[in-house]
Design a protein around this motif. Structure first.
Motif, mmCIF file in Angstrom:
data_model
loop_
_atom_site.group_PDB
_atom_site.id
_atom_site.type_symbol
_atom_site.label_atom_id
_atom_site.label_comp_id
_atom_site.label_asym_id
_atom_site.label_seq_id
_atom_site.Cartn_x
_atom_site.Cartn_y
_atom_site.Cartn_z
ATOM 1 N N ALA B 68 0.819 -1.214 0.000
ATOM 2 C CA ALA B 68 0.000 0.000 0.000
ATOM 3 C C ALA B 68 0.854 1.267 0.000
ATOM 4 O O ALA B 68 1.872 1.335 0.703
ATOM 5 N N TYR B 69 0.392 2.248 -0.755
ATOM 6 C CA TYR B 69 0.986 3.588 -0.773
ATOM 7 C C TYR B 69 -0.155 4.590 -0.705
ATOM 8 O O TYR B 69 -1.120 4.496 -1.460
ATOM 9 N N GLY B 70 -0.026 5.549 0.186
ATOM 10 C CA GLY B 70 -1.100 6.536 0.227
ATOM 11 C C GLY B 70 -0.875 7.585 1.299
ATOM 12 O O GLY B 70 -0.082 7.365 2.210
ATOM 13 N N GLU B 75 0.690 14.293 -8.276
ATOM 14 C CA GLU B 75 2.062 14.822 -8.317
ATOM 15 C C GLU B 75 3.067 13.916 -7.598
ATOM 16 O O GLU B 75 4.274 14.086 -7.746
ATOM 17 N N ASP B 76 2.580 12.936 -6.841
ATOM 18 C CA ASP B 76 3.488 12.005 -6.160
ATOM 19 C C ASP B 76 3.897 10.832 -7.051
ATOM 20 O O ASP B 76 4.797 10.064 -6.698
ATOM 21 N N VAL B 77 3.193 10.664 -8.163
ATOM 22 C CA VAL B 77 3.345 9.427 -8.929
ATOM 23 C C VAL B 77 4.746 9.270 -9.521
ATOM 24 O O VAL B 77 5.351 8.189 -9.437
ATOM 25 N N GLU B 82 10.169 6.572 -9.488
ATOM 26 C CA GLU B 82 11.615 6.740 -9.253
ATOM 27 C C GLU B 82 12.076 5.818 -8.113
ATOM 28 O O GLU B 82 13.134 5.198 -8.185
ATOM 29 N N ALA B 83 11.266 5.751 -7.066
ATOM 30 C CA ALA B 83 11.657 4.964 -5.890
ATOM 31 C C ALA B 83 11.477 3.463 -6.106
ATOM 32 O O ALA B 83 11.878 2.662 -5.266
ATOM 33 N N GLY B 84 10.864 3.091 -7.229
ATOM 34 C CA GLY B 84 10.695 1.665 -7.518
ATOM 35 C C GLY B 84 9.495 1.048 -6.825
ATOM 36 O O GLY B 84 9.555 -0.102 -6.380
ATOM 37 N N ARG B 89 9.187 -1.229 -3.424
ATOM 38 C CA ARG B 89 10.244 -0.602 -2.622
ATOM 39 C C ARG B 89 9.698 0.501 -1.707
ATOM 40 O O ARG B 89 8.592 0.990 -1.869
ATOM 41 N N ALA B 90 10.548 0.852 -0.759
ATOM 42 C CA ALA B 90 10.144 1.820 0.270
ATOM 43 C C ALA B 90 9.970 3.218 -0.323
ATOM 44 O O ALA B 90 10.626 3.586 -1.298
ATOM 45 N N HIS B 91 9.083 3.969 0.313
ATOM 46 C CA HIS B 91 8.809 5.355 -0.078
ATOM 47 C C HIS B 91 8.120 5.984 1.122
ATOM 48 O O HIS B 91 7.421 5.281 1.870
ATOM 49 N N PRO B 92 8.309 7.295 1.316
ATOM 50 C CA PRO B 92 7.644 7.918 2.480
ATOM 51 C C PRO B 92 6.123 7.679 2.518
ATOM 52 O O PRO B 92 5.539 7.690 3.601
ATOM 53 N N LEU B 93 5.486 7.453 1.372
ATOM 54 C CA LEU B 93 4.047 7.198 1.373
ATOM 55 C C LEU B 93 3.715 5.710 1.534
ATOM 56 O O LEU B 93 2.541 5.337 1.548
ATOM 57 N N GLY B 94 4.751 4.882 1.668
ATOM 58 C CA GLY B 94 4.514 3.438 1.742
ATOM 59 C C GLY B 94 4.013 3.001 3.113
ATOM 60 O O GLY B 94 4.398 3.573 4.140
ATOM 61 N N HIS B 95 3.166 1.989 3.133
ATOM 62 C CA HIS B 95 2.641 1.447 4.393
ATOM 63 C C HIS B 95 2.856 -0.057 4.497
ATOM 64 O O HIS B 95 2.218 -0.711 5.308
ATOM 65 N N GLY B 96 3.704 -0.603 3.619
ATOM 66 C CA GLY B 96 3.959 -2.040 3.676
ATOM 67 C C GLY B 96 2.799 -2.833 3.098
ATOM 68 O O GLY B 96 2.023 -2.335 2.286
ATOM 69 N N VAL B 97 2.693 -4.058 3.563
ATOM 70 C CA VAL B 97 1.648 -4.956 3.060
ATOM 71 C C VAL B 97 0.283 -4.455 3.540
ATOM 72 O O VAL B 97 0.068 -4.255 4.741
#
Lengths: 175, 524
Positions: B68-70, B75-77, B82-84, B89-97
């Protein structure tokens, strides 16, 4: 025998006089012809008329009544009962602003005041340039992301005063 | 399974709440960025997972697991690519599974099991995720056996009144008639509720399946879904699903070769809160003013067009397939007391983590607001909570430990209703809320009975005088007397329950009614 006394046709269902334009009249008759066989056809017909014309003209009421074999009072009673059916032509875009509790908890009253003052209209009014009509609505089902409004059929959540202004000016730019 | 030739599966909800915060632009940005970068993407428009503060919640399927990402704005897309994020892959908007996010993991998703998981426009996806197993089981049973299973499950109407569904169905089954009907009440008008909408948008087939089972159980061959106009996305989802169900013989004259018929269509309401009341809804479906009928006769005996009619809420019908599939006992073992199964609660208003929480009955209101909701969105103390829609009581902090259970709420003069929870922080003016409750009743009254039609208007006037301090003690007496008239003299719940929010505000927050100088009224 019958040939000696030709039967006179007495029109008991003459079309009522109206100020509908030809296009309006045909939209109403088309909706009736297409939907009148449905059980409980009146609401679907009113929806179809409002979808075609953006409102239900006063003079459409006797016409619909005739097509459904109802009294004018019955049809008028239904049109006037439901908040969604409009009796006059709205602006080019209709903003439905939520007044219900979940949006109140996130500042809907302030947004309502901003909407009225920036558009210079009250609820049920239309801006002077004919672009925007403002209507109250009691819940859009977006209660976790309020305050909410709907422009035409597009729902928007987390609406601030600035966002409201931006949405309104985008709508004005659209036809 | 794998996407189109190894394409990455990306899910962006088409749920109205997600769309309201930009999901459509996010989806377009994903398509644009994927093309620019030459990444093969299969975009799936699912329902919402119900973690609404994270919408638009984008999920990427990585080796069969959804990450999940949110909230992902358009504009975040580019940054996510870029972050994969297509490889999880990890991203500040990522929440894992997704399914490990505590808000989701702690729920008991029965009715909402597929919402957000599947593609709501795909019948194949529905069947692949356990769909239509309940119908298959029902087709092997006699009508009375289906009714017995629903009765044994303890399922009570989820629309608000909590009447046992099995008893309604049994009455319709026992009624002799040339035609019977199944009507779904999808006129979800209570502020603070959106579970019907989420279900219809996210898993419309389960509603269709539940209504079809109701038809088999009672001998009804025609069904209507009465949907409020404010839900255009739900209309699109339902109509697409009904079309697919017809095409695959899940609806029509010969359901799955059984020789049994069931036809279903969607009818639109027109902005009348009262049409959520079942007899008023039936009047509206018949093409009339939505005025409440006298009961008896019950709709189960003389309902739509005077014929025996099963009328239930969306969530009630949607709970039926799992009962037939997994058995009444499976469903019955969730819950407490006489409240069996799960209830999809909706956290709304001034709450940090608003969304849908399906849990078994029994959790306390405080646990729900704090553990799930994370407190108020504004960060200020929670002062009042309205549970059960505009006719539900305002509860003060001292009642936050009430368990979510129909009887426990009745004991504190509240109601669980359709499971909506609207949170207010300490800036709320409870006198304004009481006034609004009366005003709402006046706007939405069908006009049939005098206490509601006139009492609500007098109620607004009395509250205005009370808060202006004009002979306040006398006004309070009049207001309480008026509320008693509404409670006992009204024909339906609109007039009958409006005193709940009014009197709970007055009883629990009397200080708000005696302010010497009041700030400008919240609802004017």
């Amino acid at each position: 025998m019958s040939s000696q006394s030709p039967r006179r046709v007495i029109p008991i269902k003459a079309e009522p006089p109206s100020n509908l334009s030809a296009a309006e009249r045909s939209a109403v008759l088309e909706a009736c012809a297409r939907l009148k066989e449905l059980p409980g056809a009146l609401l679907p017909i009113l929806h179809a008329v409002q979808e075609a014309l953006q409102f239900v003209p006063k003079d459409a009421v006797p016409l619909i009544a005739r097509e459904l074999n109802l009294s004018v009072a019955e049809v008028h009673g239904v049109v006037s009962f439901y908040h969604y059916f409009r009796h006059s032509r709205p602006g080019r875009h209709v903003v439905h602003l939520c007044r219900a509790e979940a949006c109140q908890a996130l500042g809907a009253p302030a947004l309502e005041a901003h909407a009225k003052s920036s558009l210079k209209i009250e609820f049920h009014g239309t801006t002077a340039d004919g672009a925007i009509s403002l209507e109250p609505v009691y819940c859009l089902g977006n209660c976790a992301l309020g305050p909410s409004l709907m422009i035409d059929e597009e729902l928007h959540g987390r609406v601030t005063a600035d966002r409201f202004d931006a949405l309104v000016s985008q709508s004005r730019e659209r036809a | 399974m794998s996407g189109l030739g190894g394409a990455v599966k990306i899910y962006v909800p088409r749920d109205a709440a997600a769309l309201s915060v930009g999901a459509e632009r996010t989806a377009q940005a994903i398509v644009t960025q994927a093309q620019r970068r030459g990444v093969a993407v299969e975009l799936i428009r699912n329902g919402s997972r119900g973690l609404l503060w994270l919408e638009p919640l984008v999920e990427v399927e990585v080796e069969g697991t959804r990450m999940a990402y949110g909230p992902v704005r358009s504009e975040d897309v580019a940054g996510l690519f870029e972050a994969g994020f297509t490889s999880g892959r990890a991203h500040p908007l990522g929440h894992g599974v997704t399914e490990q996010i505590p808000y989701f993991k702690r729920q008991e998703r029965l009715t909402f099991a597929r919402v957000g998981l599947t593609d709501p426009r795909s019948l194949a996806d529905y069947v692949a995720h356990g769909g239509y197993r309940g119908l298959r089981a029902a087709l092997a049973l006699k009508p009375a056996e289906i009714v017995a299973a629903v009765t044994a499950s303890g399922l009570r109407g989820r629309g608000g009144a909590a009447f046992p569904a099995g008893i309604k169905w049994k009455t319709v089954l026992g009624a002799e008639a040339s035609q019977k009907y199944v009507v779904c009440n999808a006129d979800e008008g209570d502020s603070g509720t959106f579970s019907d909408r989420m279900l219809m948008e996210g898993d419309p087939f389960v509603l269709i399946e539940g209504m079809t089972i109701a038809g088999l159980a009672t001998g009804a061959t025609r069904g209507y879904i009465y949907l409020r106009w404010e839900y255009p996305q739900a209309k699109l989802a339902l109509e697409a699903a009904i079309g697919a169900a017809y095409a695959a013989n899940y609806l029509g004259p010969n359901i799955q070769g059984s020789g049994q018929a069931f036809d279903l269509e969607v009818r639109m309401g027109a902005g009348a809160y009262i049409c959520g009341e079942e007899t008023s809804l039936l009047e509206s479906l018949e093409g009339k003013r939505g005025q409440v009928r006298f009961k008896p006769p019950l709709p189960a005996i003389q309902g739509l067009f005077g014929k025996p009619t099963v009328i239930n809420n969306v969530i009630t019908f949607a709970s039926v397939p799992i009962i037939l599939d997994r058995g009444a006992e499976y469903y019955q073992h969730f819950g407490m007391g006489r409240s069996r199964g799960t209830l999809p609660m909706q956290l709304a208003g001034n709450i940090k983590h608003g969304g849908l929480v399906e849990i078994a009955f029994g959790m306390t209101l405080r646990e729900l607001m704090e553990d799930f909701g994370g407190g108020s969105l504004s960060g200020r103390p929670i002062r009042a909570v309205q549970v059960g829609g505009p006719l539900g009581a305002y509860l003060p902090e001292s009642q936050f430990d009430t368990p979510l259970d129909y009887e426990a709420f009745a004991a504190v003069k509240g109601m669980l209703g359709h499971g909506g929870i609207v949170v207010f922080d300490d800036t709320v003016d409870m006198a304004a809320q009481a006034r609004y409750a009366m005003e709402f009743c006046a706007i939405e009254s069908c006009g049939k009975c005098t206490p509601c039609r006139i009492g609500s208007i007098r109620g607004v006037e009395v509250i205005d005088r009370l808060i202006a301090g004009e002979q306040a003690a006398k006004q309070e007496t009049i207001l309480r007397d008026l509320c008693e008239t509404l409670t006992y003299g009204s024909l339906c719940a609109l007039g009958g329950l409006t005193p709940y929010p009014v009197l709970s505000a007055l009883n629990h927050f009397p200080e708000d009614f005696v302010k010497p100088v009041r700030a400008s009224s919240a609802s004017g």
